[in-house]
Write an enzyme that holds these catalytic residues in place. Structure first.
Site, mmCIF file in Angstrom:
data_model
loop_
_atom_site.group_PDB
_atom_site.id
_atom_site.type_symbol
_atom_site.label_atom_id
_atom_site.label_comp_id
_atom_site.label_asym_id
_atom_site.label_seq_id
_atom_site.Cartn_x
_atom_site.Cartn_y
_atom_site.Cartn_z
ATOM 1 N N SER A 11 0.857 -1.186 0.000
ATOM 2 C CA SER A 11 0.000 0.000 0.000
ATOM 3 C C SER A 11 0.887 1.227 0.000
ATOM 4 C CB SER A 11 -0.887 0.033 1.251
ATOM 5 O OG SER A 11 -1.511 1.300 1.368
ATOM 6 N N TYR A 45 -1.405 -0.451 10.160
ATOM 7 C CA TYR A 45 -1.563 -0.945 8.785
ATOM 8 C C TYR A 45 -0.358 -0.517 7.936
ATOM 9 C CZ TYR A 45 -3.503 -1.139 4.017
ATOM 10 O OH TYR A 45 -3.704 -1.380 2.679
HETATM 11 P P1 NAP Z 1 -11.274 -6.348 -0.047
HETATM 12 O O1 NAP Z 1 -12.106 -5.850 -1.171
HETATM 13 O O2 NAP Z 1 -11.707 -6.111 1.360
HETATM 14 O O3 NAP Z 1 -11.044 -7.940 -0.269
HETATM 15 C C1 NAP Z 1 -10.294 -8.625 0.671
HETATM 16 C C2 NAP Z 1 -10.059 -10.045 0.218
HETATM 17 O O4 NAP Z 1 -9.073 -10.623 1.107
HETATM 18 C C3 NAP Z 1 -11.281 -10.935 0.335
HETATM 19 O O5 NAP Z 1 -11.222 -11.946 -0.657
HETATM 20 C C4 NAP Z 1 -11.128 -11.542 1.725
HETATM 21 O O6 NAP Z 1 -11.809 -12.797 1.899
HETATM 22 C C5 NAP Z 1 -9.644 -11.748 1.780
HETATM 23 N N1 NAP Z 1 -9.111 -11.792 3.141
HETATM 24 C C6 NAP Z 1 -9.191 -10.854 4.113
HETATM 25 N N2 NAP Z 1 -8.590 -11.276 5.237
HETATM 26 C C7 NAP Z 1 -8.117 -12.529 4.968
HETATM 27 C C8 NAP Z 1 -7.443 -13.500 5.723
HETATM 28 N N3 NAP Z 1 -7.109 -13.294 7.009
HETATM 29 N N4 NAP Z 1 -7.122 -14.672 5.124
HETATM 30 C C9 NAP Z 1 -7.452 -14.906 3.836
HETATM 31 N N5 NAP Z 1 -8.100 -14.031 3.064
HETATM 32 C C10 NAP Z 1 -8.443 -12.852 3.636
HETATM 33 O O7 NAP Z 1 -9.784 -5.762 -0.111
HETATM 34 P P2 NAP Z 1 -9.029 -4.931 -1.255
HETATM 35 O O8 NAP Z 1 -9.339 -3.501 -1.069
HETATM 36 O O9 NAP Z 1 -9.206 -5.567 -2.563
HETATM 37 O O10 NAP Z 1 -7.518 -5.125 -0.738
HETATM 38 C C11 NAP Z 1 -6.674 -6.126 -1.257
HETATM 39 C C12 NAP Z 1 -5.243 -5.775 -0.867
HETATM 40 O O11 NAP Z 1 -4.945 -4.474 -1.364
HETATM 41 C C13 NAP Z 1 -5.010 -5.706 0.641
HETATM 42 O O12 NAP Z 1 -3.752 -6.250 0.961
HETATM 43 C C14 NAP Z 1 -5.031 -4.221 0.935
HETATM 44 O O13 NAP Z 1 -4.262 -3.885 2.080
HETATM 45 C C15 NAP Z 1 -4.407 -3.683 -0.339
HETATM 46 N N6 NAP Z 1 -4.721 -2.276 -0.584
HETATM 47 C C16 NAP Z 1 -6.012 -1.865 -0.773
HETATM 48 C C17 NAP Z 1 -6.256 -0.520 -0.983
HETATM 49 C C18 NAP Z 1 -7.652 0.020 -1.189
HETATM 50 O O14 NAP Z 1 -7.839 1.244 -1.139
HETATM 51 N N7 NAP Z 1 -8.654 -0.813 -1.440
HETATM 52 C C19 NAP Z 1 -5.208 0.400 -0.975
HETATM 53 C C20 NAP Z 1 -3.924 -0.059 -0.782
HETATM 54 C C21 NAP Z 1 -3.684 -1.396 -0.585
HETATM 55 P P3 NAP Z 1 -13.375 -12.797 2.382
HETATM 56 O O15 NAP Z 1 -14.166 -12.279 1.212
HETATM 57 O O16 NAP Z 1 -13.655 -14.231 2.687
HETATM 58 O O17 NAP Z 1 -13.446 -11.898 3.573
#
Ligand code: NAP
Length: 241
Positions: free
Chosen positions: A136, A150
């Protein structure tokens, strides 16, 4: 390329799955427990003409991570790429107010979980394999007053990317990372800030938040042979933030 994507059933992981499916790459998608979202993700990949399997595994548990890699290898006949993407945020607050339980969970999912996944990938990927970590931009900004826990966990992921790239280079396995900015996914609502994308988006340098597909495009490129000389790179997909 046979690819395992953790957190592959929602958000950035799902967008990456759809991008991989468009290239004809067979997929294994990890998720924590939302079986409904996993089913919808499989339907989406199928509609895009792809093939995917979904497996539940908490990335904070090393036995579940090993089992996930076993299942993915069995389903796909091996693995060539791994996207270490599963991650969490938590409600915005100063560090002084965070409980030890929150801090422990944040680090165990985002950093220790990434180490568990990286360890399995390092044991199993063949020559020509590729790993992409989803970090991130918080790792660079620090997220003061919001979630320094985080940000710190993602800083660890960046260091892991640099070290593992050097460690696996002799085996011709490439290791890279992406650092998304604010991306429109469920993660903000799950972290208690459902309006974050709309509220902060307009104030960002490009005047908007990013989409999951815009991050997925970078991940898929880093996995592919088109990035054959990229290793140890960490690519900001953060709209000049
Ligand atoms: P999201 O839409 O909340 O999706 C999260 C995914 O991760 C879901 O498939 C969830 O499974 C799974 N997950 C969560 N905790 C887990 C665990 N303990 N073990 C296995 N699977 C787990 O998240 P996202 O926004 O796409 O984020 C994905 C990555 O991008 C993360 O690492 C996040 O930190 C990073 N990121 C996101 C942003 C942003 O603004 N969105 C910005 C920077 C970085 P379930 O559906 O079963 O819960």
């Amino acid at each position: 390329m046979r690819v395992l994507i953790t957190g592959g059933t929602r958000g950035i992981g799902l967008a990456t799955a759809l991008d991989c499916a468009a290239r004809g790459w067979p997929l294994a998608l990890g998720y924590r427990g939302n079986a409904g979202a996993a089913g919808a993700a499989l339907d989406g990949v199928g509609a895009a003409g792809g093939k995917a399997h979904a497996f539940a595994a908490d990335v904070a548990d090393p036995a579940q991570v090993a089992a996930l890699f076993d299942q993915a290898e069995r389903a796909l006949g091996g693995l060539d790429g791994v996207v270490v993407n599963a991650g969490i945020v938590a409600p915005v607050m100063p560090l002084a107010d965070m409980t030890p339980e929150r801090l422990d969970r944040m680090v165990r999912v985002n950093l220790t979980g990434a180490l568990y996944q990286a360890r399995e990938a390092a044991r199993r990927l063949p020559e020509g394999g590729a790993i992409v970590f989803v970090s991130s931009v918080a790792a660079r900004l620090g997220s003061a007053g919001s979630y320094v826990d985080y940000a710190a966990s993602k800083g660890g992921v960046d260091t892991l990317t640099i070290g593992l790239a050097k460690e696996l280079a002799p085996r011709r396995i490439r290791v890279n990372g992406v650092r998304p900015g604010i991306i429109d996914t469920d993660i903000h609502a799950d972290g208690g800030e459902p309006d974050r994308v709309a509220r902060v988006g307009a104030s960002l340098p490009l005047g908007r938040a990013g989409t999951a597909a815009e991050v997925a495009a970078a991940i898929t490129w880093l996995l592919s042979d088109r990035a054959s000389y990229a290793s140890g790179a960490i690519l900001d997909i953060a709209g000049a933030r």
